[in-house]
Every structure is written in C-alpha cells, then in structure tokens.
Design a protein around this motif. Structure first.
Motif, mmCIF file in Angstrom:
data_model
loop_
_atom_site.group_PDB
_atom_site.id
_atom_site.type_symbol
_atom_site.label_atom_id
_atom_site.label_comp_id
_atom_site.label_asym_id
_atom_site.label_seq_id
_atom_site.Cartn_x
_atom_site.Cartn_y
_atom_site.Cartn_z
ATOM 1 N N SER A 91 40.738 50.803 43.984
ATOM 2 C CA SER A 91 40.947 51.217 42.597
ATOM 3 C C SER A 91 41.809 50.202 41.843
ATOM 4 N N ILE A 92 41.291 49.746 40.710
ATOM 5 C CA ILE A 92 42.048 48.778 39.904
ATOM 6 C C ILE A 92 43.145 49.489 39.110
ATOM 7 N N PHE A 93 42.805 50.661 38.571
ATOM 8 C CA PHE A 93 43.759 51.330 37.680
ATOM 9 C C PHE A 93 44.896 52.006 38.444
ATOM 10 N N LYS A 94 44.646 52.351 39.723
ATOM 11 C CA LYS A 94 45.698 53.021 40.490
ATOM 12 C C LYS A 94 46.549 52.036 41.282
ATOM 13 N N ALA A 95 46.140 50.770 41.263
ATOM 14 C CA ALA A 95 46.836 49.776 42.076
ATOM 15 C C ALA A 95 48.307 49.666 41.689
ATOM 16 N N LYS A 96 49.167 49.640 42.703
ATOM 17 C CA LYS A 96 50.602 49.456 42.466
ATOM 18 C C LYS A 96 50.896 47.976 42.315
ATOM 19 N N LYS A 97 52.127 47.671 42.023
ATOM 20 C CA LYS A 97 52.517 46.318 41.668
ATOM 21 C C LYS A 97 52.003 45.236 42.635
ATOM 22 N N LYS A 98 52.226 45.477 43.921
ATOM 23 C CA LYS A 98 51.875 44.454 44.892
ATOM 24 C C LYS A 98 50.362 44.295 45.033
ATOM 25 N N GLU A 99 49.694 45.462 45.069
ATOM 26 C CA GLU A 99 48.232 45.438 45.144
ATOM 27 C C GLU A 99 47.642 44.748 43.918
ATOM 28 N N LEU A 100 48.232 45.065 42.768
ATOM 29 C CA LEU A 100 47.739 44.517 41.510
ATOM 30 C C LEU A 100 47.905 42.996 41.506
ATOM 31 N N HIS A 101 49.039 42.537 42.008
ATOM 32 C CA HIS A 101 49.316 41.119 42.117
ATOM 33 C C HIS A 101 48.210 40.426 42.919
ATOM 34 N N GLU A 102 47.808 41.060 44.009
ATOM 35 C CA GLU A 102 46.728 40.532 44.842
ATOM 36 C C GLU A 102 45.406 40.526 44.073
ATOM 37 N N MET A 103 45.154 41.655 43.387
ATOM 38 C CA MET A 103 43.890 41.779 42.654
ATOM 39 C C MET A 103 43.779 40.751 41.539
ATOM 40 N N ARG A 104 44.930 40.402 40.982
ATOM 41 C CA ARG A 104 44.915 39.421 39.883
ATOM 42 C C ARG A 104 44.419 38.056 40.362
ATOM 43 N N ARG A 105 44.565 37.799 41.650
ATOM 44 C CA ARG A 105 43.996 36.564 42.194
ATOM 45 C C ARG A 105 42.478 36.624 42.173
ATOM 46 N N GLU A 106 41.986 37.843 42.364
ATOM 47 C CA GLU A 106 40.547 37.996 42.578
ATOM 48 C C GLU A 106 39.759 38.156 41.282
ATOM 49 N N VAL A 107 40.445 38.555 40.224
ATOM 50 C CA VAL A 107 39.781 38.720 38.924
ATOM 51 C C VAL A 107 40.469 37.816 37.915
ATOM 52 N N GLN A 108 39.706 36.934 37.312
ATOM 53 C CA GLN A 108 40.276 36.021 36.327
ATOM 54 C C GLN A 108 39.505 36.120 35.023
ATOM 55 N N ILE A 109 40.135 35.659 33.939
ATOM 56 C CA ILE A 109 39.489 35.780 32.641
ATOM 57 C C ILE A 109 39.449 34.432 31.926
ATOM 58 N N ILE A 110 38.355 34.211 31.205
ATOM 59 C CA ILE A 110 38.236 33.030 30.335
ATOM 60 C C ILE A 110 38.151 33.556 28.909
ATOM 61 N N PHE A 111 38.950 32.995 28.029
ATOM 62 C CA PHE A 111 39.004 33.518 26.661
ATOM 63 C C PHE A 111 38.117 32.726 25.709
ATOM 64 N N GLN A 112 37.899 33.335 24.539
ATOM 65 C CA GLN A 112 37.061 32.713 23.524
ATOM 66 C C GLN A 112 37.705 31.468 22.934
ATOM 67 N N ASP A 113 38.967 31.611 22.563
ATOM 68 C CA ASP A 113 39.588 30.605 21.729
ATOM 69 C C ASP A 113 40.236 29.515 22.569
ATOM 70 N N PRO A 114 39.569 28.354 22.685
ATOM 71 C CA PRO A 114 40.151 27.305 23.524
ATOM 72 C C PRO A 114 41.396 26.692 22.881
ATOM 73 N N TYR A 115 41.677 27.062 21.627
ATOM 74 C CA TYR A 115 42.852 26.529 20.959
ATOM 75 C C TYR A 115 44.058 27.438 21.168
ATOM 76 N N GLY A 116 43.826 28.739 21.088
ATOM 77 C CA GLY A 116 44.943 29.667 21.158
ATOM 78 C C GLY A 116 45.306 30.116 22.555
#
Lengths: 333, 322
Positions: A91-116
């Motif tokens: 579960s992503i939404f129930k993940a506690k701090k440490k689990e979430l930290h791990e999950m953040r490695r596994e899910v990354q985001i690319i944004f629209q604005d290459p300037y901002g």
C-alpha cells in the motif's frame, strides 16, 4: 449501481505493478468567518486502474480533468481523500516513513516544465545525484561516476556535470530531469506532460528517448498528457479522463480506431490533423467543462453530450467493459 | 487576387545583453486579400516578431533595421505614429495567445470593445456599447448583455479568447493577425474557436495571418503556409502542396517528426540537435548544422527563397535545388 466499498486487500500476482482503486481527491474550499469548508473541488472522483509491469498507460484529459492530481496523489506529493494504491501489492497510502522512503526510490516523476523543475542554484551533477545522496548510494566518487553515466544515457555529455541548468536548452533540461528520475533505478516513472513545453523537433527526440529507456531499464510508465497523438505514440493502453473520472480505457489502437464514449469520440474528431487532404465529420462540443466544485448529477459529461437523456442525469454510468479490454462509462456505449 | 500585405526583405533586430539578435533576418511574405496564410515555426524562429513588426509593436530594444511592409501599397515602416495608430486596430487587428495580456483587467469587456469601436469609428458611447454586445453575440457568447458587464477575470480562457476576437473584429479589419490564438486552450475549446474563426472569416472577409507551431491547425485553416527557421522563411507553398511535397529539409523533418493520430509509428523521425543560439547563428544556411543534406555552398551563403518546386507558388530556400 451502488458504490461498493472495496476491501483494501492487496492484489496478488496478477502482474500489476501499480493498482489504483477508487481514488478520490477533494480540495476543500474554505470560507466564512470560521474558515470552514464551504465546498469541495472534486478533482479526482473515484478513479481505478492498473498498470502492468513494462507497460505504458497514457492518462489523457483536458485542464481540470484531474489527470495531474492522480499523478501527484500516487507520488504522495499530496494526500488522497480516500481510495487505495498499491505498488507491487504494497500500500502506497498506508506506507510509514521508512517504507515510503523505500518506495520513493521505486517511483519517480518527470515534470512538464524543464525550466521550473530544476533548482537553478544546483549543478547538473548535484541535481541528478541528489537522490543517490539522500538514499546513501555509494561514495562521492562512485556517485559522480553514476551521474556521468546517467547523463550519457540520456544523450548528454558526462562532463556537463559541473554546469548549471540555465546553460541548457529546454530539450536538454528535460533530459536532465529524466536522468534525475532514472538515478535510483525506479520501477515506475510518472511522466506528467513531459513534452508539452517542447518544440516539435525536440519532442520526438524525448519521446524516442523515453521509449529506449523503457526497453533498457525495464521501466513502467504512467504517461500523463493532453496531446492525443503524443499519448498514442507512447502508450499501450489509454485512459481518458473527464471531470475527475475515467470515462474510457482501452488499448491505444482500439481507442483511436473505435472509441465508444461520446466524449472520446468528440475529442478525437476535433484534434487537428496535419494533413489538409483529410476530410472528416467534426463533433464540436458546445460549452466548457463544468466546475469540479459542482459537477453535474449522474454522468459528469451529460451537459455537453450530444446523446444525453434524462436517465443520464439520474444514474451515473459505471465504467464497464464494452468490448474485450475496452471500458467505457456511458449508458449508451 | 490583389495583394493586401507585402513584406519585403524585413529585418528586425534586438539589442540584448551579449549582442544583437537578428530575430527577423530578411523575411519576404505576401498576404492576398481575404486569404488565410499560416506562419509556422518553433520557438525563437521569429514568427511572433514578424507579426509585431507589421503592427509596429516592438519592445523598446527592438528595431526594424531594413525592409518594407506594404499595406495597400503604403509602406508601414517609417509611417508617423499617429497614422500607424489609425491603421492599427482599424485596418489591421491582432489577437494574442494569452488574452489576459491584451485585455485590461480593470474595465468590463463591454467597455473595452466599445472603446475600440469608438476610437476607430467615431461613434458615441451608446452606439459603441451596442456594437460591443452585438459582437459578443456574434462570437458565440450567450447572454451577451450580461457578459458585457463582466471583467476579464470573471471569464474562462475560451471565453476571453472570444472576447478578444470580438474586439479585434469590431472594426471589421482587412487583416487579422492571430498569434497562437488557440495554443493556451483545451482541444475541445480550440475546436470551438477555430470554427468561430472560419465562420467569421466568411462574414467579415478579413485576411488572416495565422501564427502557430501546430501543423494540424495550419492544415485545417490555411490557404498557404510559410515555414520559418532562425529568422527566415525557408519554404512557402499552398497548404496542400506543402504537406504533399515539402522541399526544404527542415520542413520535411518537421512533418516527419510529428506523431500522427491513429498511425502509431515504430519510431519517430528526429531532427538532431537544436535551434542555433540567436546570438551565434552559423554563417550560410542556419539549418545546415542539423541538415541531413548539407548542400554545397550552404556553409557560406544564405540561400534565397525562390520557386524551386513544381509550381511558381512553391518557394524554397535551399542550395540543393540550385
């Protein structure tokens, strides 16, 4: 159909890397003396989908459809109002701090604005390597080596490490953003309008790069965009959003060839085609997307729908399978 | 058809920190009366500056250094400001990508349109307002009387664009310059605005210079197209001709690199590299560093725009056809 309360049971072994169930995100509008919630912006209003490992799901919609909010909620950049999301069964939404930290490695985001989206005070090396540092990957020397390799992978020179974002063009900055997203070897990349700010000749470079990286690193993409031709080019399946809901979901080719929802049909019919010899019947929808603060009763699309009936105002159409693998939320699809 | 606007060898330069940018570097373009001409190009190609040069609305650091803009045979370059003011808004109107920049936030939209009418047609306030409401109705705004009393921020993006079109057309100009008029809008709203522009064109008979980066919009709207790259027009042709047989390597690359609806490609075509730094445009043909052909002479001399296609109307600027 009554709203079923889905049990938050983790889906097992069905090949889904990401599963989203009944996702709801309301933004409260505060008002009055006591700053109480007077209304809600119903940005995402019950969205469910799955993405298989190695697949690209395109999420398309106009402004206010809620597509970016879906992306940001899954990233836990903003908290959901209700619903669940699982990454490989966790579960992503129930993940506690440490689990979430791990999950953040596994899910990354690319944004629209290459300037901002790139910190102007950080060197390219610091930007790309920040995640490595935060997650304590390797020594400083090893991190430098990884960063150089990543820059080469996205088509930049390793020596650019010491330069700053303003020294690069829009297309190059987007490559830097992609290198940053790749640094921690994620499983899922959420690309939020990654080519919308780029010129056509640069757009195709970035789309090809994303495709190459998917093959090379075994990536899964949630590709959020408003340009149907772009979404079709990269996606295996496409989900169409309108006013907080998915109105149609189908394999890309099928969606373009035989759309079933009246909104998808109209949308496709008015996209300008770069071929002056093409003559087609256009369905120009009247009016605008209603305010998500006060969406229409029943079907959210009915106020602009060419085939709406009284029934559509009373009963909300569920997203149902209308042909193999193709789902549409319309009573008449 | 007679020529309404004829641009000859137009050069517009900007003084910036670090040097001089030749934003428009020898543009030739003719707009016949009642025609819709598309001007396409990527960011920084000089298409918007060409439009602002025609209107003489350049920023303080920008200057037309050479060339002519003939409107009905009269050169607008060097025309006294008062006379230019007469033409601007009356005979030539312009609409912009972001209507908020062109609409005044502290006046109601009705008053703004009425003001435009009054300035140019010497009518009284009441007649101006009446015309404003009539124009709002014409551009498809429902309940125009009430809308006329609203301020720009009370309207949606699509609605504001309609207001700007209403204002631009309120004086029945002979030429409408539309700079990316639908770029900021959603697809379904864009469709409404494009349909409106087509309908109004029939009604008012204005010629349109449509500036866009979207080749789909060009294909749908324009009689002919000019393609800009690094301050120059590299190709110009009737729309069908340009799409069917592009001659310039840049146009060819551009058309090949757009994803096509319903025709997923194995791999998209790519134009390598990026547009040149405006402060360091290479000598000869500016497209050469990215060009797959790299024709002889292109490293030294700038190719002229001339008929090299199948018809006299198809112009291209490339040494490979010499």
């Amino acid at each position: 159909m009554s709203k079923q309360k889905q049990r938050a049971a983790a889906p097992q072994a069905n090949g889904a890397l990401l599963k989203v169930q009944d996702l709801v995100k309301f933004f409260p509008i505060k008002g009055g003396l006591l700053q109480q919630t007077v209304a809600n912006v119903r940005a995402v209003d019950g969205v469910s989908f799955e993405i298989k490992k190695g697949e690209t799901l395109g999420l398309i919609g106009e402004s206010g459809s809620g597509k970016s909010t879906v992306a940001r909620t899954i990233m836990r950049l903003i908290p959901p109002t209700s619903g669940e999301a699982w990454l490989e069964g966790r579960s992503i939404f129930k993940a506690k701090k440490k689990e979430l930290h791990e999950m953040r490695r596994e899910v990354q985001i690319i944004f629209q604005d290459p300037y901002g989206s790139l910190n102007p005070r950080m060197s390219v090396g610091e930007i790309v390597g920040e995640g490595l540092l935060v997650h304590g990957v390797g020594s400083a020397h090893e991190r430098d080596k990884i960063v150089s390799e990543l820059l080469e992978v996205v088509g930049l020179r390793g020596q650019y490490r010491g330069r700053f974002p303003h020294e690069f063009s829009g297309g190059q900055r987007q490559r830097i953003g992609i290198a940053r997203a790749l640094a921690l070897r994620p499983k899922l990349i959420i690309a939020d309008e990654p080519v919308s700010a780029l010129d056509v000749s640069i757009q195709s470079q970035i789309l090809n790069l994303l495709e190459d990286l998917q093959n090379e690193f075994d990536l899964t993409y949630l590709f959020v965009a408003h340009n149907m031709a772009v979404v079709e080019q990269v996606s295996d399946r496409i989900a169409v959003m309108y006013l907080g809901k998915i109105v149609e979901l189908a394999p890309a080719e099928q969606l373009l060839r035989s759309p079933r929802h009246p909104y998808t049909k109209a949308l496709i019919s008015v996209i300008p085609i770069p071929d002056p010899t093409v003559r087609r019947e256009q369905t120009v929808l009247s009016g605008e997307i209603p305010s998500p603060t006060n969406p229409p009763s029943g079907c959210h699309f009915r106020t602009r729908c060419p085939i709406a009936t009284d029934y559509c105002a009373e009963v909300e159409p569920p997203l149902r399978e209308v042909s193999k693998g193709q789902f549409a939320a319309c009573h008449y699809a | 058809m007679s020529d309404l606007l004829r641009i000859e060898d137009l050069h517009t330069q900007f003084h910036v920190h670090g040097g001089t940018v030749k934003a428009v570097d020898g543009v030739n373009l003719t707009i016949p009366a009642k025609a819709t001409v598309g001007l396409v190009g990527e960011s920084g190609s000089g298409k918007s500056i060409t439009a602002l040069s025609i209107m003489r609305l350049l920023e303080k650091n920008g200057r037309i250094t050479q060339g002519h803009v003939f409107f009905h045979g009269q050169d607008l370059v060097g025309l006294p400001d008062e006379q230019m003011q007469e033409i601007r808004g009356n005979d030539i109107s312009m609409i912009f990508q972001e209507p908020m920049t062109a609409l005044n936030p502290v006046f109601t939209v009705g008053d703004q349109i009425a003001e435009a009418v009054r300035l140019h047609q010497k009518v009284d306030r009441e007649a101006g307002l009446k015309r404003a409401i009539e124009m709002l109705r014409l551009v498809g705004i429902s309940d125009p009387k009430r809308r006329a009393g609203q301020y720009p921020h009370e309207l949606s993006g699509g609605m504001r664009q309609r207001v700007m079109i209403a204002m631009a057309l309120s004086t029945s100009p002979e030429l409408l310059i539309a700079d990316e008029p639908t770029t900021a809008l959603d697809v379904t709203i864009q469709a409404q605005i494009l349909k409106l522009m087509r309908n109004l064109k029939g009604e008012f008979g204005s010629a349109i210079l449509l500036i866009t980066h979207d080749l789909g919009v060009v294909a749908e709207m324009c009689d002919s197209v000019a393609v800009m790259y690094a301050g120059r027009i590299v190709e110009q042709a009737p729309t069908e001709e340009l799409f069917a047989s592009p001659k310039h390597p840049y146009t060819q690359g551009l058309l090949a690199s757009i994803p096509r609806l319903g025709k997923k490609q194995e791999r998209l075509h790519v134009i390598t590299g990026s547009v040149p730094n405006p402060l360091a445009v290479p000598p000869g043909c500016a497209f050469r560093p990215r060009c797959p052909i790299k024709a002889p002479r292109s490293d030294r001399d700038i190719p002229a725009l001339k008929p090299n296609g199948s018809t006299a109307e198809h112009l291209v600027a490339c040494w490979q056809y010499e």
